[in-house]
Design a protein around this motif. Sequence first.
Motif: not given
Length: 384
Positions: A342-359
């Motif tokens: 699980i990751i606790l994050t600012d909602s605004a950061a979700v798209p960049s975080l998801t992309a970083a994980l995929e990469k």
Amino acid sequence: MGAEQVRARFTELYGAEPEGVWAAPGRVNLIGEHTDYNDGFVMPFALPHRAVAAVSRRTDGVLRLHSADVDGGVVELAADALAPESDTDWTAYPAGVVWALREAGHPVTGADIHLASTVPTGAGLSSSAALEIVVALALNDLYELGLERWQLARLCQRAENVYVGAPTGIMDQTASACCEEGHALFLDTRDLAQRQIPFDLAAEGLCLLVVDTRVQHAHSSGEYGKRRAGCEKGAALLGVDALRDVPYDTLDDALARLGDEEEVRRLVRHIVTENHRVERVVALLAAGEVRAIGPVLTEGHASLRDDFRVSCPELDLVVHTALAHGALGARMTGGGFGGSAIILTDSAAVPSLTAALEKTFTEAGHTTPRTFEATPSPGATRLD
Ligand code: GLA
């Protein structure tokens, strides 16, 4: 998946309408890992993913089972011939519940059951507890057994421990049975005392991402049982009933008393500090300091990785990547050895975080993880 669909499929399979339709969710654990078989504290919340069951009673001792999620037809079993560890597939969960109810003296004389679940399997999100609880709740209602939710959780744990043969604690079944929408469940696994803790991340502009690494975990594989046995050894060496009884402020003394039992020392340190982390998270949430729980979650991951040793490279990579991209905190959740983080994050950061994980996962040659936002959802309930 809706009640209507499951009801319709039941009718098609068994040639009559079901007496009712029930649902029970999977869970994610916010904090408090491997503490539940040490009489400690846990803090799960229910996922929107759930198992749905259409069920009717039978009076002839026959149990008929069908799953929308598995190839194959209706499986027919005799209720009085159910025996621990005789089923090795998904049918062990519903059959184990019928076995546990009957063994406890409840007059369950058979059932027709059709199940469909959206809880990912093997992802550490309690797909098996959801199957158990939905069946237990349905039979409790239909047979008017009058059992409380916590009693259903105990019976389902027994089904899992004895019938399925997995030595798990009580967290998953209690979470599925007792969680409430918008809340995390602060549970004392010694006496099952519960407190519903309001947990509204959206109000803070935050979100909790669940990352399923798609590394399949298997509890019965022995490592879980070894940790459990190691904790019991620690409690015996320290002269307490369970590691829950070692107060946080006496930890150094306890560790010193364990001398050169290095492995036991590590297990004890995790359990004692993890119970303390649950209490810290409860206090922070009560004070409205939601963002401040992030570092506590991350500390919990380090403890599971280094002391309890139930993480794996993929889970560590999720945590590392999340923190490197500005997450407030991250940790593995559930039993470990794969499954989800699980990751606790600012909602605004979700798209960049998801992309970083995929990469990072692609670069490391791992399967792309499955990611979703989790909101605290309702516990088990009758749908119609
Ligand atoms: C699995 C078990 C639970 C609990 C967790 C670890 O999910 O089923 O009882 O022990 O692992 O916290």
